[in-house]
Design an enzyme around this catalytic site. Structure first.
Site, PDB file in Angstrom:
ATOM      1  N   LYS A  11       1.003  -1.444   0.206  1.00 24.05           N
ATOM      2  CA  LYS A  11      -0.420   0.268  -0.184  1.00 24.05           C
ATOM      3  C   LYS A  11       1.014   0.916  -0.153  1.00 24.05           C
ATOM      4  O   LYS A  11       2.236   1.314   0.582  1.00 24.05           O
ATOM      5  CB  LYS A  11      -1.118  -0.362   1.306  1.00 24.05           C
ATOM      6  CG  LYS A  11      -1.682  -1.305   1.313  1.00 24.05           C
ATOM      7  CD  LYS A  11      -2.892  -1.398  -0.050  1.00 24.05           C
ATOM      8  CE  LYS A  11      -3.947  -2.124   0.436  1.00 24.05           C
ATOM      9  NZ  LYS A  11      -4.747  -2.542  -0.736  1.00 24.05           N
TER      10      LYS A  11
ATOM     11  N   ASP B  93      -0.736  -0.243  -4.596  1.00 26.26           N
ATOM     12  CA  ASP B  93      -1.459   0.172  -4.877  1.00 26.26           C
ATOM     13  C   ASP B  93      -2.449   1.606  -3.414  1.00 26.26           C
ATOM     14  O   ASP B  93      -1.748   2.058  -2.561  1.00 26.26           O
ATOM     15  CB  ASP B  93      -2.219  -0.631  -3.942  1.00 26.26           C
ATOM     16  CG  ASP B  93      -3.760  -1.132  -3.859  1.00 26.26           C
ATOM     17  OD1 ASP B  93      -3.929   0.560  -4.285  1.00 26.26           O
ATOM     18  OD2 ASP B  93      -4.405  -2.012  -3.274  1.00 26.26           O
TER      19      ASP B  93
ATOM     20  N   GLU C 288      -1.431   0.541  -8.740  1.00 27.39           N
ATOM     21  CA  GLU C 288      -3.553   0.485  -8.647  1.00 27.39           C
ATOM     22  C   GLU C 288      -3.550   1.052  -8.037  1.00 27.39           C
ATOM     23  O   GLU C 288      -3.786   2.131  -6.891  1.00 27.39           O
ATOM     24  CB  GLU C 288      -2.830  -0.940  -7.643  1.00 27.39           C
ATOM     25  CG  GLU C 288      -4.455  -2.020  -7.053  1.00 27.39           C
ATOM     26  CD  GLU C 288      -4.690  -2.574  -6.603  1.00 27.39           C
ATOM     27  OE1 GLU C 288      -3.833  -3.453  -6.715  1.00 27.39           O
ATOM     28  OE2 GLU C 288      -5.500  -3.775  -6.111  1.00 27.39           O
TER      29      GLU C 288
ATOM     30  N   GLU D 173     -11.528  -3.096  -8.540  1.00 29.61           N
ATOM     31  CA  GLU D 173     -12.125  -3.527  -7.367  1.00 29.61           C
ATOM     32  C   GLU D 173     -13.138  -2.717  -7.254  1.00 29.61           C
ATOM     33  O   GLU D 173     -14.630  -3.212  -6.392  1.00 29.61           O
ATOM     34  CB  GLU D 173     -10.958  -3.274  -6.194  1.00 29.61           C
ATOM     35  CG  GLU D 173     -10.356  -2.299  -5.219  1.00 29.61           C
ATOM     36  CD  GLU D 173      -9.640  -2.882  -4.498  1.00 29.61           C
ATOM     37  OE1 GLU D 173      -8.691  -2.606  -4.777  1.00 29.61           O
ATOM     38  OE2 GLU D 173     -10.569  -2.916  -3.287  1.00 29.61           O
TER      39      GLU D 173
ATOM     40  N   ASP E 289     -13.881  -8.263  -8.841  1.00 32.61           N
ATOM     41  CA  ASP E 289     -14.148  -7.890  -8.089  1.00 32.61           C
ATOM     42  C   ASP E 289     -15.622  -9.005  -7.903  1.00 32.61           C
ATOM     43  O   ASP E 289     -16.359  -9.382  -8.775  1.00 32.61           O
ATOM     44  CB  ASP E 289     -14.350  -6.855  -6.929  1.00 32.61           C
ATOM     45  CG  ASP E 289     -13.901  -6.820  -5.686  1.00 32.61           C
ATOM     46  OD1 ASP E 289     -13.411  -7.319  -5.206  1.00 32.61           O
ATOM     47  OD2 ASP E 289     -15.425  -7.712  -4.842  1.00 32.61           O
TER      48      ASP E 289
ATOM     49  N   HIS F  43      -8.994  -8.894  -7.954  1.00 27.35           N
ATOM     50  CA  HIS F  43      -8.937  -8.257  -6.384  1.00 27.35           C
ATOM     51  C   HIS F  43      -9.095  -9.704  -5.310  1.00 27.35           C
ATOM     52  O   HIS F  43     -11.278  -9.711  -6.085  1.00 27.35           O
ATOM     53  CB  HIS F  43     -10.063  -7.123  -6.172  1.00 27.35           C
ATOM     54  CG  HIS F  43     -10.138  -6.288  -4.766  1.00 27.35           C
ATOM     55  ND1 HIS F  43     -10.897  -6.755  -4.232  1.00 27.35           N
ATOM     56  CD2 HIS F  43      -9.205  -6.026  -4.342  1.00 27.35           C
ATOM     57  CE1 HIS F  43     -10.517  -6.013  -2.927  1.00 27.35           C
ATOM     58  NE2 HIS F  43      -9.556  -5.756  -2.883  1.00 27.35           N
TER      59      HIS F  43
END
Lengths: 434, 434
Positions: free
Chosen positions: B220, B248, B274, B301, B324, B351
């Site tokens: 992240k 992400d 992402e 997602e 997703d 995801h």
């Protein structure tokens, strides 16, 4: 200092499906409804903040539950704090990370945020003793820019650019307020054009619309090409060559279908084609706009937020931008959208009708005229003559125009008798229908 | 013939915020949750259909209310009719004109439709005695095309084109089933990379991921550039040059910000960036993709439906498409999205994580490999090692791969003890926390 002591919600539904009012190619039998809230305080001044989401029946209870989910952000807060910085208040609601997951910034949760935001604006305007349009039109450019969340917008509109737009419109504000009071704001009517109406009723209502001073009417299309050609021809015969006729497909078509269909209606001088396809299809709208030119493409009543409007402006997807008072996250986000439209030089012609949408959205167009766009040239607010009697400050529409409201508030407040009678499923109107 | 006799709903929440599991730049304190349903019949075969929407806490009750709003479409229906034509069943739910107003086709209501659709697929697979991936992979191209609603897609993908894609993949189906059982489907892990973890924990977990056989990890990013550079560098040092590192941003940036930020991370050989910005920003993602190339952009997602995916493919907004299992309207719409990806030649890397998303989405990737794309080259399914113990058929992930499930169903079913314990707000887990 005062505190918010209650946030009451109501599931209000009108049995409109019985009359086919509001019928179109995608929505054959709507029951116009409102997920409604009242914010109460201990200020002792008698003021409440009212707000709503417009829906068309089933699922209104889901929307009401979404408003309930926001109660924790409002209840117990200091009124003066919340209302003093409405930009911060908007972010408080829209940036709740757990609730944001349910969109993000779209659909049920986002509209619920809009209802709460609008209820707070209603309260703020009442406390100021001003109609919302005048309250907004009295704010400085800096104060207005502070209302907007520029996240995801800066590639198209920066805070500085927004400030420039608002400053450029500052000098003529007073003169435009006067013009509004003298001339009203142009309105058009969809009353004649519902898909469920007979040709006879369409013709009669179209002639009445002209007699009432409307310079534009709108017809629903998209269910049957033959019917549409016949209906548009009947409408053109009824209104003559000088009244504009817009058509509205309510998302019925795919891209090529929209282009092909509109080729058949083009001979009847169409003012715009509204919602030709999915409101999510930015590129599809742009392709349609190229394919049906010079007929303008109009959309917006189902456009979920400022990020999609931004792209529609970037891509040339629309030539008429239709804000809606109850689809996005309230007054703040609609100000962002008005600023985007001004930046791109696109005219704004709001969606209205439904329940209370006319009462609410007129404030935004009037504010736009006075303090943002600075013009109402080629702009017109939709008008449908339904359900206004349920509001404490119903719109004043005559001579083809909306006349500026002078009562304090945002226009959202329904009569308490209406809230009692049309409450679903236990109000008397619904109890009797079973 | 049998009848649907009950549709029970559950508001299930796990207090994950206590551990900062799942923390990222936009979601600091998620409580992983599921708006959950069970469809029961009078068939007497013991089979139930289970489905859910994944949320992160507050508002899970709104999502549950949205599932409840669909009860009238399901209860009392003949099971065999609903399950025999799942394309028609999808339209029955998604085209309810009154409920559609609440989206349309996005957010709370659309996800609720997905949960019901997925519960029906779970029931159908159990009745067939097959895992969902195998049930789908056994359907003919014509049967699969009939599952998809092509409305708003035909400018990018027609039913005939979809048929061609599926027919082209038909010959190798059996061989690919065998390959799946022999090799598994590649997985990557996000377990090391949560924003709330210390560098020491990140390094330790990254090394463990490599030891566990994962060829890719994900971090992240987006809260602090200095932190991100330090964390990416630490991760690269931990995993060496051959393991891929994706990052992400969870929608944290505006367009130019994303491009600038990624220039600082590019030296560490980034597998993809992402969710750099709003999932609604098709044109913004396209601009970012051009700006950060050759780093691929991944998103999906939070992409609301097939119409937005269609445009992202048309505009070059993404190079990695992340379906997703619980964001769009269920299996049917995800098949539409897999077909779109195949048409545009874009790889799909789902995801997962959350609650049950791994269990559910693996079926879609495995079906995609066997019957649509025909390849798993450069594809990988996200894996997070959380909360699997609550499912009756938890994923089997080892040696860096998902191994194909053989139990009948769609993977959605939680243990009944879990439904009792984590029920919000009255289950014992929540009662004790107060």
């Amino acid at each position: 200092m005062s505190t918010i002591t209650a946030m009451d919600t109501f599931d209000i539904r009108f049995p409109t499906s019985l009359e086919l009012d509001g019928s179109d190619a995608m929505n054959p039998d709507p029951d116009y409804s409102a997920a409604y809230l009242i914010i109460r305080t201990d200020a002792g001044d008698g003021h409440e903040g009212h707000g709503f989401v417009f829906t068309i029946g089933r699922g209104n209870e889901v929307e009401t539950a979404a408003i309930e989910a926001l109660r924790g952000h409002v209840l117990g807060r200091t009124v003066e704090d919340l209302l003093a910085d409405m930009g911060a208040t908007w972010k408080l609601l829209a940036h709740d990370s757990q609730l944001r997951w349910l969109g993000p910034e779209k659909g049920v949760m986002h509209m619920a945020i809009g209802a709460v935001v609008n209820a707070l604006w209603d309260l703020k305007a009442k406390r100021a003793g001003l109609p919302l349009w005048e309250l907004l039109a009295g704010m400085t450019p800096d104060e207005l820019v502070a209302l907007v969340d520029f996240r995801y917008l800066t590639d198209a509109l920066t805070p500085d650019e927004a400030l420039d737009i608002l400053r450029a419109a500052q000098p003529g504000r007073e003169a435009r307020k006067e013009a509004l009071r003298a001339e009203g704001y142009p309105a058009y009517t969809t009353t004649p054009g519902w898909l469920g109406y007979s040709d006879e009723k369409l013709t009669r209502l179209a002639k009445e619309a002209v007699a009432d001073g409307f310079a534009q009417i709108k017809l629903k299309v998209g269910a049957s090409l033959d019917d549409d050609i016949r209906r548009v021809r009947a409408a053109r015969a009824a209104v003559g060559p000088d009244v504009r006729i817009a058509v509205d497909a309510n998302q019925r078509w795919d891209v090529q279908e929209a282009i092909d269909w509109m080729a058949h209606l083009a001979p009847y001088d169409i003012a715009w084609i509204e919602e030709p396809t999915s409101p999510d299809d930015i590129l599809g709208h742009a392709a349609i706009a190229r394919g049906v030119a010079p007929i303008p493409v109009a959309t917006g009543e189902h456009v979920q937020n400022r990020v999609v409007f931004k792209q529609m402006l970037q891509a040339g997807s629309l030539q008429v931008l239709q804000i809606d008072a109850a689809r996005v996250a309230g007054v703040n986000e609609n100000i962002a959208i008005l600023l985007l439209a001004a930046k791109f030089g696109v005219r704004v012609c709001p969606h209205a009708g439904g329940v209370g949408l006319c009462e609410a959205v007129q404030h935004l167009s009037m504010f736009d005229f006075v303090a943002v766009a600075g013009t109402k040239e080629d702009r017109t607010i939709e008008f449908v003559d339904h359900l206004h009697e349920h509001f404490i400050t119903p719109v004043d529409v005559h001579d083809g125009a909306y006349w500026p409201p002078s009562d304090p508030g945002a226009g959202n407040e329904m009569l308490s008798e209406t809230l009692a009678a049309y409450s679903f499923p236990n109000g008397p109107v619904w109890k009797e229908s079973r």
